[in-house]
Design an enzyme around this catalytic site. Sequence first.
Site, short mmCIF file in Angstrom:
data_model
loop_
_atom_site.label_atom_id
_atom_site.label_comp_id
_atom_site.label_asym_id
_atom_site.label_seq_id
_atom_site.Cartn_x
_atom_site.Cartn_y
_atom_site.Cartn_z
N HIS A 120 0.84 -1.20 0.00
CA HIS A 120 0.00 0.00 0.00
C HIS A 120 0.87 1.26 0.00
CE1 HIS A 120 -3.94 -2.03 1.61
NE2 HIS A 120 -3.48 -2.58 0.49
N ALA A 123 -20.24 9.01 -29.41
CA ALA A 123 -19.87 10.05 -30.38
C ALA A 123 -21.11 10.40 -31.18
CB ALA A 123 -18.77 9.55 -31.30
N LEU A 154 -13.25 -4.01 -28.66
CA LEU A 154 -13.36 -3.46 -27.30
C LEU A 154 -12.07 -3.68 -26.50
CD1 LEU A 154 -17.03 -4.50 -26.42
CD2 LEU A 154 -16.22 -2.45 -27.61
N GLU A 166 1.28 3.77 2.10
CA GLU A 166 2.03 4.11 3.30
C GLU A 166 3.31 3.27 3.40
OE1 GLU A 166 -2.40 4.03 4.58
OE2 GLU A 166 -1.15 3.23 2.97
#
Length: 336
Positions: free
Chosen positions: A44, A152, A202, A46
């Site tokens: 993480h 679009a 895609l 930290e």
Amino acid sequence: MQRCLDLAIKAIGHVAPNPMVGSVIVHEGKIIGEGYHQQFGKAHAEVNAINSVPDELLHLLPESTIYVSLEPCSHHGKTPPCADLIVSKKIPKVVIASNDPNPQVAGKGLQKLRDAGVEVVTGILKKEADFLNRRFMTAHIKHRPYIILKWAESADGFMASNEPKQIWLTNDYSKKLVHQWRGEEQAILVGKHTVEIDDPELTVRLVEGKNPARIVIDRNLSLPASKKIFKPNASVFVFNGLREQTDGHIHFEQMDFNQTVFPQILKSLSSKHIQSVIVEGGPATLQHFVDANLWDEARVFTAPAKLGSGKASPKITGQLLKEEMIGGDRLKIILN
């Protein structure tokens, strides 16, 4: 804190369903360490910030302040609790932007720090931090994915021809930007007609990134397996009214089409920890999301060309977040 946010955004597309988090350690006005959560399942923010402090400066940690864009975790997940690490390093002050809405954390990280005598300040750039992690926040607060509508349209407001044929309206710069967006989200959704007419892949093939999971609504399972969306370069979810079955990377999910199907789909995706979906379907699919008010953000390209007639784009109202030119195309980003 702004530096924390600037670091956190670098992880977009790499940490979901975890949040994007940045952290900065400051001693007497100078940054001595910084880091961000770079990859799902890895250290993480930290931890990376503390590990970045040079050995010769580690003795300054008990006199320093650590800034974190999200409440430090208090539970054992794929990594140990960050709140425990901060306490063990004797860092006396923690400044936080957002509280974590995840029930496993939700205030427990703050309490653990305060119980250990750490000074805790919250709410610094909270609005900006919440927006940065809007996908994560939506998933835990609304219990559904964050929905981005993308389309679009021509200068006169049409998305498609009345004939079943593919029309490309926007320029190559806009197309590349869309591929970048796909890599930032966990899934992409289209309707059956878009697959039939456009046969889209895609994917993120124009940029570097991870292909999103592909979602198609095909009530009667009429799409042939030869369509490009069924390629094995990403998971595929086919929401249908006939069967529940997994075939390799393709998951057939049965829905009740006698009821509104979109909330069912979002519930199913939420159970799979999919926190964001970009909807690139045709006007009918997009309009369903608009009518059900199941959208959070719309990204609309308006091309300079006119079609004269055709299928009109959805009509939405919301807060204009951004407007810019991408080559000759006008892009508007609207928040619901």
